[in-house]
Write a protein that holds these residues in place. Sequence first.
Motif, PDB file in Angstrom:
ATOM      1  N   TYR A 153       0.896  -1.167   0.031  1.00  0.00           N
ATOM      2  CA  TYR A 153      -0.066   0.058   0.020  1.00  0.00           C
ATOM      3  C   TYR A 153       0.868   1.202   0.031  1.00  0.00           C
ATOM      4  CZ  TYR A 153      -4.196  -2.791   1.258  1.00  0.00           C
ATOM      5  OH  TYR A 153      -4.991  -3.918   1.126  1.00  0.00           O
ATOM      6  N   LEU A 154       1.999   1.097   0.329  1.00  0.00           N
ATOM      7  CA  LEU A 154       2.945   2.504   0.743  1.00  0.00           C
ATOM      8  C   LEU A 154       3.349   2.873  -1.022  1.00  0.00           C
ATOM      9  CD1 LEU A 154       5.480   1.472   3.681  1.00  0.00           C
ATOM     10  CD2 LEU A 154       3.344   3.172   3.571  1.00  0.00           C
ATOM     11  N   LEU A 155       3.469   1.749  -1.665  1.00  0.00           N
ATOM     12  CA  LEU A 155       3.837   1.970  -3.235  1.00  0.00           C
ATOM     13  C   LEU A 155       2.765   2.832  -3.802  1.00  0.00           C
ATOM     14  CD1 LEU A 155       5.854   2.035  -5.277  1.00  0.00           C
ATOM     15  CD2 LEU A 155       5.085  -0.133  -6.015  1.00  0.00           C
ATOM     16  N   ALA A 156       1.433   2.322  -3.560  1.00  0.00           N
ATOM     17  CA  ALA A 156       0.293   2.926  -3.975  1.00  0.00           C
ATOM     18  C   ALA A 156       0.176   4.532  -3.559  1.00  0.00           C
ATOM     19  CB  ALA A 156      -1.017   2.380  -3.669  1.00  0.00           C
ATOM     20  N   PHE A 157       0.452   4.403  -1.996  1.00  0.00           N
ATOM     21  CA  PHE A 157       0.519   5.826  -1.498  1.00  0.00           C
ATOM     22  C   PHE A 157       1.862   6.751  -2.207  1.00  0.00           C
ATOM     23  CE2 PHE A 157       3.104   8.452   1.294  1.00  0.00           C
ATOM     24  CZ  PHE A 157       2.031   9.359   1.744  1.00  0.00           C
ATOM     25  N   LEU A 158       2.842   6.218  -2.439  1.00  0.00           N
ATOM     26  CA  LEU A 158       3.645   7.088  -3.538  1.00  0.00           C
ATOM     27  C   LEU A 158       3.308   7.531  -4.631  1.00  0.00           C
ATOM     28  CD1 LEU A 158       6.884   5.158  -2.381  1.00  0.00           C
ATOM     29  CD2 LEU A 158       6.067   7.541  -1.543  1.00  0.00           C
ATOM     30  N   VAL A 159       2.796   6.469  -5.426  1.00  0.00           N
ATOM     31  CA  VAL A 159       1.921   6.744  -6.775  1.00  0.00           C
ATOM     32  C   VAL A 159       1.006   7.964  -6.689  1.00  0.00           C
ATOM     33  CG1 VAL A 159       0.708   5.939  -8.679  1.00  0.00           C
ATOM     34  CG2 VAL A 159       2.621   4.475  -7.813  1.00  0.00           C
ATOM     35  N   GLY A 160       0.032   8.039  -5.517  1.00  0.00           N
ATOM     36  CA  GLY A 160      -0.753   8.754  -5.509  1.00  0.00           C
ATOM     37  C   GLY A 160      -0.107   9.983  -5.143  1.00  0.00           C
ATOM     38  N   PHE A 161       0.681  10.306  -4.318  1.00  0.00           N
ATOM     39  CA  PHE A 161       1.416  11.638  -4.147  1.00  0.00           C
ATOM     40  C   PHE A 161       1.954  11.947  -5.371  1.00  0.00           C
ATOM     41  CE2 PHE A 161       5.318  13.840  -3.279  1.00  0.00           C
ATOM     42  CZ  PHE A 161       4.821  14.966  -2.661  1.00  0.00           C
ATOM     43  N   ALA A 162       2.814  11.150  -6.401  1.00  0.00           N
ATOM     44  CA  ALA A 162       3.167  11.599  -7.641  1.00  0.00           C
ATOM     45  C   ALA A 162       2.138  12.120  -8.692  1.00  0.00           C
ATOM     46  CB  ALA A 162       4.004  10.297  -8.206  1.00  0.00           C
ATOM     47  N   PHE A 163       1.028  11.361  -8.656  1.00  0.00           N
ATOM     48  CA  PHE A 163      -0.109  11.877  -9.350  1.00  0.00           C
ATOM     49  C   PHE A 163      -0.546  13.219  -9.073  1.00  0.00           C
ATOM     50  CE2 PHE A 163      -4.641  12.113 -10.398  1.00  0.00           C
ATOM     51  CZ  PHE A 163      -4.940  11.587 -11.394  1.00  0.00           C
ATOM     52  N   GLY A 164      -0.668  13.353  -7.667  1.00  0.00           N
ATOM     53  CA  GLY A 164      -1.250  14.631  -7.317  1.00  0.00           C
ATOM     54  C   GLY A 164      -0.176  15.814  -7.668  1.00  0.00           C
TER      55      GLY A 164
END
Length: 176
Positions: free
Chosen positions: A109-120
């Motif tokens: 889930y941390l990787l998904a968190f990082l991808v979400g941060f990069a997306f934003g």
Amino acid sequence: LPRSAAPPPRTLHLLPKGRSSSYDPHRPKPPHPRRVFRGELALCIIAVLNSFAVYLMLYSGAGISSISSVPYIISEVLPVLSLGTWTYLFQTSLVAVLMLLRRKFVPSYLLAFLVGFAFGEMMDVHALWIDKLPLTPVLRVVYFLISFAALTLGIALSNHCKLPIIPTDLFPRELA
């Protein structure tokens, strides 16, 4: 017999009775392996491409994807933070709620968190230059078509990268 008319040489198989060799000289060779993007590279491309497509679609006046609709509404009501920042905060809250509901910490889930941060963050980067594009009725259609094609490509790429996806996609998949 002339040498060209000689029968092919016989091969000696030293396999146990009932087993055959998997080698078949008449079997066609497999095609050359396709080039494959590493999953991490695909995630970087996805964050850039999808954030571009979402913001350009919004700029064209054609609406916004369902993924970004909640952060967009919040950014309109509370404009103290940018759309990209609200997107990141919304996706972070989804990851936190998902961990609470599942009552366990999942490292992926941390990787998904990082991808979400990069997306934003990339949405804010794209906003810097997209907001300067000319806006005419014909260009609105062009922007929509470009954003639709880019979003389609980004989604297809995210389906093949085999890594955790952004939290807004991860949330319903994990709760199902």
